[in-house]
Design an enzyme around this catalytic site. Structure first.
Site, PDB file in Angstrom:
ATOM      1  N   HIS A 175      -2.006   2.049   2.717  1.00  0.00           N
ATOM      2  CA  HIS A 175      -2.415   0.644   2.800  1.00  0.00           C
ATOM      3  C   HIS A 175      -1.229  -0.296   2.943  1.00  0.00           C
ATOM      4  O   HIS A 175      -1.323  -1.486   2.657  1.00  0.00           O
ATOM      5  CB  HIS A 175      -3.292   0.224   1.616  1.00  0.00           C
ATOM      6  CG  HIS A 175      -2.986   0.893   0.321  1.00  0.00           C
ATOM      7  ND1 HIS A 175      -1.770   0.812  -0.286  1.00  0.00           N
ATOM      8  CD2 HIS A 175      -3.757   1.673  -0.465  1.00  0.00           C
ATOM      9  CE1 HIS A 175      -1.799   1.505  -1.407  1.00  0.00           C
ATOM     10  NE2 HIS A 175      -2.983   2.040  -1.542  1.00  0.00           N
ATOM     11  N   ASP A 260       5.592  -0.589   2.651  1.00  0.00           N
ATOM     12  CA  ASP A 260       6.602   0.248   2.000  1.00  0.00           C
ATOM     13  C   ASP A 260       7.824   0.496   2.868  1.00  0.00           C
ATOM     14  O   ASP A 260       8.818   1.056   2.381  1.00  0.00           O
ATOM     15  CB  ASP A 260       5.980   1.583   1.583  1.00  0.00           C
ATOM     16  CG  ASP A 260       4.906   1.403   0.523  1.00  0.00           C
ATOM     17  OD1 ASP A 260       5.195   0.732  -0.484  1.00  0.00           O
ATOM     18  OD2 ASP A 260       3.785   1.898   0.701  1.00  0.00           O
TER      19      ASP A 260
END
Length: 480
Positions: A175, A260
């Site tokens: 996500h 990330d």
């Protein structure tokens, strides 16, 4: 409406499992389905099952539940198998990290350039990679028509490994792309007027297209950086989408790192705690510092205890409603956050944001939707081999996954200086795993800037292989 069997491996992950259950309850086309929850921790499994059943009862949904601690049971007759398991859990990861730091490898040997995420082990994680393959082979044997949904880290290595070695339908989900929405919100843009696209590999995706009202939106980001970035402060260790690290990477690569990817930067941002604080903000220095990761682990521990507490209360008070949990919990920040999470999943108009159940709905019921998926490249991103799994947007319908054309293409700097070095490390990890050639792991460490001698490499590998959990790994790598 097709009723299906959905297996969840690692179902003891409380928030994730409850999100999936809530999404199922809010998807009419999947009514009547069976959810098989599997975990090796029976106490956590029972707690999740208790809360999930209470939720389904409360919202009046038609879902059946099974629980098992046996891998075959979760796969037999399954239509979809979702894997979120971490073999050995955080306990194993910490053991390996501590050994690495003992021999001079700050944050462990698996903390590598472009792969700094603290639970994304690739070289010392033989047991995890083997589990991925074991699951895939069982699917091939027991439910060959089932889809395998990879949700456990390392998603990049794991999905690439499975799609290369086992002929099943497999896709990976993360996500991180929601970082785009954080930028949109921070800039005060109307979401429906934003046209965006990301591309790359898992934990290495980049905002190649960013348009607003038909025009280039990057100047709006540049304006925010110039006028407001100096006032940026992280709200928690994971709040890094507009950190100095993200902005510095943007200035070098020409497009914004998303999710990330910001954590997965070079050693320039990760040399030590003070360096991390400079680039990811005070007081934590990002999610992957020793301070930030402890914050995360403490939070996970609290969520586990809260889950058990809630399940126990439900068993003792069968008439209680989840919507009344605020009167039982809410004493500290973690409990308040758990209550907020429950309130979100109880909202009938709100999906969790996890992609797994909408993906299943799109495939089975032809409810076409856009997802960000991890699939073999096959020409989607130029300059990357076809069998490398990439993370890209795609339209999903009853006919399958249809990746978007990446337009505009990723800048050469992203492909050549970021993605290819990251892919090289993935290839080294998978070749080491598949062949048992320990020299590959040694070669990786010989190149590591933290390595000062060959003896250092030999000792750290020897001690990691000597861990009781790594008996099979030790035999695999020392058989040559």
């Amino acid at each position: 409406m097709p009723s299906v069997k959905i297996g969840i491996i690692g179902a003891g992950s409380a928030v994730f499992s409850l999100r999936l259950v809530s999404d199922l309850c809010k998807t009419p086309g999947l009514s009547g389905s069976t959810v098989t929850l599997m975990d090796i921790d029976e106490e956590r499994l029972d707690a999740i099952l208790t809360i999930a059943k209470k939720y389904v009862e409360e919202v009046g949904a038609d879902l059946k539940f099974e629980k098992t601690m046996n891998l075959d049971d979760v796969i037999i007759d399954a239509d979809f198998v979702i894997n979120t398991a971490m073999v050995g859990g955080h306990t194993y990861l910490e053991k390996v990290r501590q050994i690495g730091e003992k021999y001079g490898y700050y944050r462990g040997i698996d903390a590598q350039e472009f792969n700094m995420v603290s639970d994304y082990y690739t070289f010392s994680n033989y047991n995890q990679l083997k589990y991925f393959v074991d699951i895939a082979r069982k699917i091939e044997k027991l439910s060959p028509k089932a889809w395998y949904l990879q949700a456990a880290n390392p998603i990049f290595e794991g999905t690439t490994l499975v799609t290369r070695t086992v002929p099943i339908k497999a896709v990976g989900f993360c996500h991180g792309h929601y970082g785009v929405m954080e930028i949109v919100e921070k800039l005060g843009l109307e979401e429906e007027k934003v046209d965006w696209q990301v591309a790359g590999v898992n934990h290495g995706i980049w905002l190649n297209r960013f348009r607003y009202n038909g025009g280039n939106a990057y100047p709006l980001l540049d304006k925010w950086i110039e006028e407001k970035s100096k006032d940026w402060k992280p709200e928690n260790p994971f709040n890094d989408q507009l950190s100095p690290a993200a902005i510095d990477m943007y200035r070098f690569y020409g497009v914004m790192p998303i999710g990330d990817t910001v954590r997965n930067s070079s050693w320039r941002y990760h040399r030590d705690l003070e360096t991390k604080k400079k680039w990811y903000g005070e007081p934590w220095g990002g999610a992957d510092s020793e301070i930030g990761w402890k914050w995360y682990q403490d939070t996970l521990g609290k969520v586990t205890e809260i889950t058990k507490k809630v399940a126990k209360f439900i068993k003792e008070n069968p008439s209680v409603r989840l919507s009344d949990l605020g009167s039982v919990l809410g004493k500290d920040l973690s409990e308040k956050q758990f209550v907020l999470e429950v309130e979100k999943i109880l909202d009938p108009e709100r999906k969790s944001g996890e992609q797994h159940i909408p993906f299943i709905d799109a495939l089975l019921n032809d409810n076409k939707a856009r997802f960000v998926v991890n699939i073999p490249n096959k020409g989607i991103i130029h300059g990357i081999d076809d069998d490398v799994v990439v993370e890209v947007p795609a339209l999903v319908d009853k006919n399958g996954i249809h990746p978007e054309k990446i337009e505009p293409p990723l800048p050469d700097r992203v492909v050549k200086y970021y993605l290819r070095p990251r892919i090289m490390r993935m290839e080294m990890a998978l070749e080491a795993f598949l062949t048992g050639d320990i020299r590959i792991i040694k070669e990786l460490l010989y190149r590591d800037p933290r390595t000062k001698s060959d003896e250092q490499v030999e000792k750290v590998i020897e001690e990691i292989l000597a861990l009781p959990e790594n008996e099979e790994m030790r035999k695999h790598y020392l058989k040559r």
